[in-house]
Design an enzyme around this catalytic site. Structure first.
Site, PDB file in Angstrom:
ATOM      1  N   ASP A 289      -4.197  -1.328   8.328  1.00 41.09           N
ATOM      2  CA  ASP A 289      -4.495  -2.057   7.362  1.00 41.09           C
ATOM      3  C   ASP A 289      -2.778  -2.767   6.353  1.00 41.09           C
ATOM      4  OD1 ASP A 289      -6.750  -1.595   7.665  1.00 41.09           O
ATOM      5  OD2 ASP A 289      -7.332   0.185   5.747  1.00 41.09           O
TER       6      ASP A 289
ATOM      7  N   PHE B  61     -20.215 -11.062   4.775  1.00 45.60           N
ATOM      8  CA  PHE B  61     -19.489 -10.380   5.985  1.00 45.60           C
ATOM      9  C   PHE B  61     -18.740 -10.855   6.968  1.00 45.60           C
ATOM     10  CE2 PHE B  61     -21.088  -8.866  10.947  1.00 45.60           C
ATOM     11  CZ  PHE B  61     -20.393  -7.435  10.474  1.00 45.60           C
TER      12      PHE B  61
ATOM     13  N   ASN C 229      -9.063 -10.318  12.511  1.00 41.91           N
ATOM     14  CA  ASN C 229      -8.887 -11.807  11.709  1.00 41.91           C
ATOM     15  C   ASN C 229      -9.414 -11.784  10.050  1.00 41.91           C
ATOM     16  OD1 ASN C 229      -8.261 -14.000  11.908  1.00 41.91           O
ATOM     17  ND2 ASN C 229      -9.582 -15.172  12.698  1.00 41.91           N
TER      18      ASN C 229
ATOM     19  N   LYS D  64       1.158  -1.487  -0.218  1.00 43.55           N
ATOM     20  CA  LYS D  64      -0.338   0.113   0.231  1.00 43.55           C
ATOM     21  C   LYS D  64       0.777   1.260  -0.383  1.00 43.55           C
ATOM     22  CE  LYS D  64      -3.967   2.018   2.459  1.00 43.55           C
ATOM     23  NZ  LYS D  64      -4.603   2.087   1.488  1.00 43.55           N
TER      24      LYS D  64
ATOM     25  N   PHE E 213      -6.215   3.830  -2.148  1.00 48.45           N
ATOM     26  CA  PHE E 213      -6.429   4.857  -1.191  1.00 48.45           C
ATOM     27  C   PHE E 213      -7.252   5.484  -1.903  1.00 48.45           C
ATOM     28  CE2 PHE E 213      -6.674   8.682   1.142  1.00 48.45           C
ATOM     29  CZ  PHE E 213      -5.955   8.414   2.342  1.00 48.45           C
TER      30      PHE E 213
ATOM     31  N   HIS F 188     -19.272  -7.651   1.437  1.00 43.77           N
ATOM     32  CA  HIS F 188     -20.123  -7.146   2.063  1.00 43.77           C
ATOM     33  C   HIS F 188     -19.986  -6.842   3.734  1.00 43.77           C
ATOM     34  CE1 HIS F 188     -23.577  -9.702  -0.098  1.00 43.77           C
ATOM     35  NE2 HIS F 188     -22.098 -10.084  -0.862  1.00 43.77           N
TER      36      HIS F 188
END
Length: 227
Positions: free
Chosen positions: A55, A207, A213, A38, A119, A178
Site C-alpha cells: 500500500d 470497481f 494500476n 501511512k 490502519f 465500489h
C-alpha cells in the site's frame, strides 16, 4: 500551513489506499505539493533485508515531493495483524507522542497537502491502553471516511460515523469505493448512503479490477466541495 487529512475506513481492506492515491492525483492535478503517508502498516514483505508495504509503495508513486520510505511508513511490520499485537511482538512501543513526532517531521517541508492513511477501521488499538482514533482526535485531523460499497455497508458506515462523532473528531466528507463488480443492489446502497450521510460526498470510485494500476483516479474525486 499544511492541510492535513486523515483517511479512515468502515473496515479493513475497504479502499483506503486507492482513495489516498486518488486524492493525491487530484491535488497534484491542481498544482499542489502533495504527500501521502501511512504511519503504521502490517502484512509487509521483506526484500533484501528491507521491509516494504505494498500500500505504501503505491502511495509513494503519487507523492510529488519525495521522501525516504521510513519517513512515509515509520512503523512497518511483517505480521498481518493489529498494531498493538505486531508492535509488542517486536518490542516496539507505539504511543500518541511517537506518532505526533513522526507526523511533525513533515512540518519542515514545503507541503500543501498531507494525506495520512489510517490502519484498518476507525477503532484500532496501537498499544494496550491507547487507540489510534484517540490520537487522530487529539491532533484535530479532519477525517475522510472511505465506505466500501458491499453488503452490510450501510450498517458499517453509520456505526463508524457515530463512533467518529462520539470521539469529537472532525468529519470532512466521505468516499464511496465500489468493491465488487456485480454487487446486487449496489446503486440502491449508494443512494441510501448519500441520503443519510450528512457530510459531503467527495469521491465515488468504481470497481477497479487491476489493483496494481491506480492511475487516472483523479476523475473520481470532487474534493473542491470542501476545500
Amino acid at each position: 500551513m499544511i492541510n492535513r487529512y486523515f483517511i479512515t475506513g468502515t473496515d479493513t481492506n475497504i479502499g483506503k489506499t486507492i482513495s489516498v492515491c486518488a486524492l493525491l492525483q487530484y491535488l497534484n492535478k491542481l498544482g499542489n505539493k502533495s504527500v501521502g503517508c501511512k504511519l503504521i502498516s502490517s502484512g509487509c514483505k521483506k526484500i533484501k533485508n528491507k521491509i516494504f508495504n505494498e500500500d505504501v509503495v503505491n502511495i509513494m508513486k503519487y507523492n510529488n515531493i519525495k521522501f525516504k520510505y521510513k519517513d512515509i511508513n515509520p512503523f512497518a511490520f511483517l505480521e498481518k495483524t493489529a498494531p498493538h499485537i505486531a508492535s509488542k511482538r517486536k518490542n516496539i512501543f507505539i504511543n500518541h507522542i511517537l506518532l505526533s513526532n513522526k507526523l511533525n517531521k513533515f512540518l519542515n517541508y514545503d507541503i500543501d497537502y498531507l494525506i495520512i492513511e489510517g490502519f484498518g477501521g476507525w477503532k484500532v488499538p496501537i498499544n494496550s491502553n491507547s487507540m489510534y482514533s484517540e490520537w487522530v482526535s487529539n491532533e484535530k485531523l479532519p477525517i475522510i471516511l472511505v465506505v466500501g460499497i458491499k453488503l452490510g455497508c450501510i450498517n458499517h458506515a453509520l456505526l463508524t460515523i457515530e463512533s467518529i462523532k462520539n470521539s469529537n473528531a472532525i468529519i470532512l466528507g466521505w468516499i464511496a469505493n465500489h468493491l465488487e463488480k456485480d454487487l446486487i443492489n449496489k446503486n440502491d446502497y449508494f443512494k441510501y448512503l448519500k441520503k443519510v450521510i450528512k457530510y459531503p460526498l467527495i469521491g465515488k470510485i468504481p470497481f477497479i479490477k487491476n489493483k496494481k494500476n491506480f492511475s487516472n483516479l483523479h476523475k473520481y474525486i470532487f474534493l473542491k466541495k470542501v476545500i
